[in-house]
Design a protein around this motif. Structure first.
Motif, short mmCIF file in Angstrom:
data_model
loop_
_atom_site.label_atom_id
_atom_site.label_comp_id
_atom_site.label_asym_id
_atom_site.label_seq_id
_atom_site.Cartn_x
_atom_site.Cartn_y
_atom_site.Cartn_z
N PHE A 109 -11.94 -5.37 -5.28
CA PHE A 109 -10.73 -5.68 -6.03
C PHE A 109 -10.31 -4.18 -6.34
N TRP A 110 -11.45 -3.01 -6.40
CA TRP A 110 -10.91 -2.01 -5.67
C TRP A 110 -9.13 -1.35 -5.16
N VAL A 111 -9.65 -1.96 -4.32
CA VAL A 111 -8.19 -2.13 -3.05
C VAL A 111 -6.75 -1.51 -3.97
N ILE A 112 -6.92 -2.60 -5.11
CA ILE A 112 -5.22 -2.53 -5.85
C ILE A 112 -5.06 -0.93 -6.07
N VAL A 130 -4.30 -8.69 -5.75
CA VAL A 130 -5.53 -8.59 -5.27
C VAL A 130 -6.10 -10.21 -5.72
N SER A 131 -7.00 -10.64 -5.28
CA SER A 131 -7.42 -11.84 -6.28
C SER A 131 -8.70 -10.99 -7.37
N VAL A 138 -3.95 -10.94 -9.15
CA VAL A 138 -3.87 -9.81 -9.88
C VAL A 138 -2.40 -9.55 -9.08
N VAL A 139 -0.97 -9.56 -9.81
CA VAL A 139 -0.60 -9.31 -8.83
C VAL A 139 -0.28 -7.74 -9.94
N ALA A 140 0.81 -6.76 -9.28
CA ALA A 140 0.63 -5.23 -9.29
C ALA A 140 2.10 -4.55 -8.69
N LYS A 141 2.71 -4.80 -9.67
CA LYS A 141 3.96 -3.56 -8.88
C LYS A 141 4.31 -2.25 -9.51
N ALA A 142 4.94 -1.06 -8.89
CA ALA A 142 5.77 -0.26 -9.42
C ALA A 142 6.95 0.38 -8.40
N HIS A 143 7.84 -0.01 -9.44
CA HIS A 143 9.39 -0.23 -8.93
C HIS A 143 8.83 1.86 -8.45
N GLY A 144 10.20 2.61 -7.43
CA GLY A 144 9.50 3.71 -7.70
C GLY A 144 8.24 4.68 -7.60
N GLY A 145 7.21 3.92 -7.20
CA GLY A 145 5.82 4.23 -7.44
C GLY A 145 5.20 4.32 -9.00
#
Length: 429
Positions: free
Chosen positions: A105-108, A120-121, A154-161
Motif C-alpha cells: 500500500f505504501w506505493v501511494i 491504490v487498493s 484509495v484515490v489520491a490526487k495532489a494538484h500541482g504537487g
C-alpha cells in the motif's frame, strides 16, 4: 502445499548468516518509484514478499534486475536489485496484487509525490488486527493530498504537487512514518513529522533517501524534518541486517541450548531483546562478526515483558519469546501493546503441551519441562516461526503446515537451522 518436518531435541551449534531485513527492503524498493534514475539495493533477501513487491512495482512500469550469487553458491550474500522507474506507466495498484501484502500500500506515497496521482487498493497481509491505513491517509492529507475511498480503493490526487506540512502522528506508526518520509521528499517546502517511529528500518530508508538527494534530519528520533526538493537521483544502498531474524535465531538457540554465531547481526538493533534473553539465562556476547548466543544445561528463567516501539521489545519477536517461555522454570507474562489479536499462536503452542492463559493483552505462561511434538498450523509470519522454535525443543516429530507464511519473512530457514544441527526438512506434497 509445503510443510516443515522437525525432530526435536538437538542443540544448535555453528554459524547462521543474517539476511537483509525484509522490513527495510520493502520500503527501500518502493522508494525506487521516487526517481527516474536507477536505485541499486544490495543485501536484499530472497523472500516471497520481496518477489511479490517486484511484481507490484513491475505493474507500474518499473524495470527490476536481480543480480548476485544464487542461493548455495559459496558464502552467503543477499541479492542485488537494480530498480529503474524511468517511465511510470500506471499509477493504479490493483486489489489482486496489494491484497496479498500490506506493505505494498505504501506505493501511494511515491506515486502521489512524483506523479501527483495514485489509486491504490486497500491492503491485505497478516491477519493480526485491523492495522488500518487511516494514519497513512492522514499524513498525505497533511501534505495537501485530496483523498477519497471508492470501491475499496484509495484515490489520491495532489494538484500541482504535494506541499510541506506538519504531520503529528497520534500514535507511533512505522508504515505511516515510511509514507510521510517518502511523500515529503518531493513536496514543496518543509515537512515536520512528530511522534515519528524510531525503528532502525525508518533510519535505513532515510539514509537511502539522503543518498538519493533528499534533505532529511532527525531520522531515528521522534522528530524528523524534511526539506522538499524537485527531483531525486539514483543511488546505491545496502539493506541493514534483519534484527527480527537475528532475534529469532537467538531465541531458538536459547530454547535448544548450544552455541551459535549470528554472523552480520548488529546488537544495537535489538538490544532490548538481547537483554531479555540474558535475563532468561542465555549468554550473549558481541564480537567483530556479529553476536554469539550460548546456553548450557542451565534452565530457562521466566521473564515479564511488554512489547513496545523501538527501542523497546519488538512485537515481531513476541511469539518467539512466548515459545521460549513455555519451557521456563516458573511463570512468565508477555503483554502485547502494538497489535490486537496477535496471540493466535497460543492455541497452536498448546498442542505441544504449553500452559498459556490469556487475560486481555497479557499472556501468562506456566513453564513445563517437556514439550511433545505435534502437527501444527501456521497463522501468520511471526507465529509460524514460534512453532518451529517449539518443535526444535519438543520430543518426537513436529509437522508445521502452511509454511508459506515463513517464506514471506525467513530466507532459507531450514537450511540455516540444519547447518547448526537441527533435524529439519521441507516436505513438498
Amino acid at each position: 502445499m509445503d510443510r516443515i518436518r522437525i525432530i526435536g531435541g538437538n542443540p544448535l551449534n555453528g554459524t547462521i548468516p543474517i539476511s537483509g531485513a525484509k522490513n527495510a527492503a520493502l520500503p527501500l524498493m518502493i522508494a525506487g518509484l521516487l526517481t527516474p534514475e536507477t536505485l541499486i539495493l544490495d543485501n536484499v533477501p530472497r523472500l516471497a514478499d520481496v518477489a511479490q513487491l517486484q511484481r507490484i512495482l513491475g505493474n507500474h512500469g518499473v524495470d527490476i534486475t536481480a543480480v548476485g550469487k544464487r542461493v548455495g553458491d559459496g558464502k552467503y550474500q543477499g541479492q542485488t536489485l537494480q530498480i529503474s522507474a524511468a517511465d511510470i506507466i500506471d499509477t493504479t495498484a490493483p486489489y489482486e496484487l496489494v491484497s496479498r501484502m500490506r506493505a505494498s500500500f505504501w506505493v501511494i506515497a511515491p506515486l502521489l509525490a512524483r506523479m501527483h496521482a495514485a489509486k491504490v487498493s486497500l491492503p491485505g497481509g497478516c491477519a493480526i488486527g485491523t492495522r488500518p491505513v487511516d494514519l497513512l491517509i492522514m499524513a498525505l492529507e497533511k501534505l495537501g493530498a485530496e483523498i477519497a475511498i471508492d470501491g475499496g480503493y484509495v484515490v489520491a490526487k495532489a494538484h500541482g504537487g504535494l506541499r510541506g506540512g506538519h504531520i503529528d502522528f497520534p500514535k507511533v506508526t512505522v508504515g505511516g512514518t515510511h509514507v510521510a518520509l517518502m511523500a515529503a521528499t518531493l513536496a514543496k517546502g518543509t515537512t515536520l513529522i512528530t511522534n515519528a517511529a524510531c525503528e532502525p528500518e525508518v533510519s535505513d530508508l532515510a539514509e537511502c533517501l539522503i543518498k538519493m538527494g533528499a534533505r532529511i534530519t532527525g531520522a531515528g528520533t521522534a522528530r524528523i524534518e524534511v526539506e522538499g526538493i524537485d527531483r531525486l537521483h539514483g543511488a546505491r544502498h545496502t539493506v541493514l541486517p534483519d534484527r527480527i531474524e537475528a532475534g529469532t535465531y537467538a531465541i531458538a538457540t536459547a530454547m535448544t541450548g548450544g552455541d551459535v554465531q549470528l554472523e552480520g547481526a548488529r546488537a544495537e538493533l535489538l538490544q532490548s531483546a538481547l537483554d531479555v534473553l540474558k535475563e532468561a539465562g542465555a549468554e550473549i556476547s558481541v564480537n567483530a562478526d556479529g553476536i554469539r548466543v550460548r546456553r548450557n544445561g542451565n534452565g530457562i528463567r521466566p521473564v515479564q515483558v511488554a512489547t513496545a516501539p523501538f527501542p523497546g521489545f519488538p512485537t515481531d519477536l513476541q511469539a518467539q519469546l512466548m515459545a521460549l517461555m513455555v519451557r521456563a522454570q516458573g511463570s512468565s507474562a508477555i503483554t502485547e501493546t502494538i497489535f490486537e489479536n496477535r496471540f493466535m499462536h497460543v492455541q497452536e503452542l498448546a498442542r505441544f503441551g504449553a500452559r498459556i492463559s490469556l487475560d486481555g493483552e497479557t499472556a501468562r505462561i506456566e513453564g513445563i519441562s517437556t514439550l511433545r511434538g505435534a502437527p501444527v498450523m501456521a497463522t501468520d509470519l511471526r507465529a509460524s516461526v514460534s512453532l518451529v522454535i517449539a518443535g526444535l525443543a519438543a520430543e518426537g516429530e513436529t509437522m508445521v503446515n502452511r509454511v508459506y507464511h515463513l517464506d514471506r519473512g525467513f530466507e532459507r530457514l531450514e537450511e540455516k537451522l540444519k547447518a547448526c544441527g537441527a533435524a529439519i526438512e521441507r516436505i513438498s506434497d
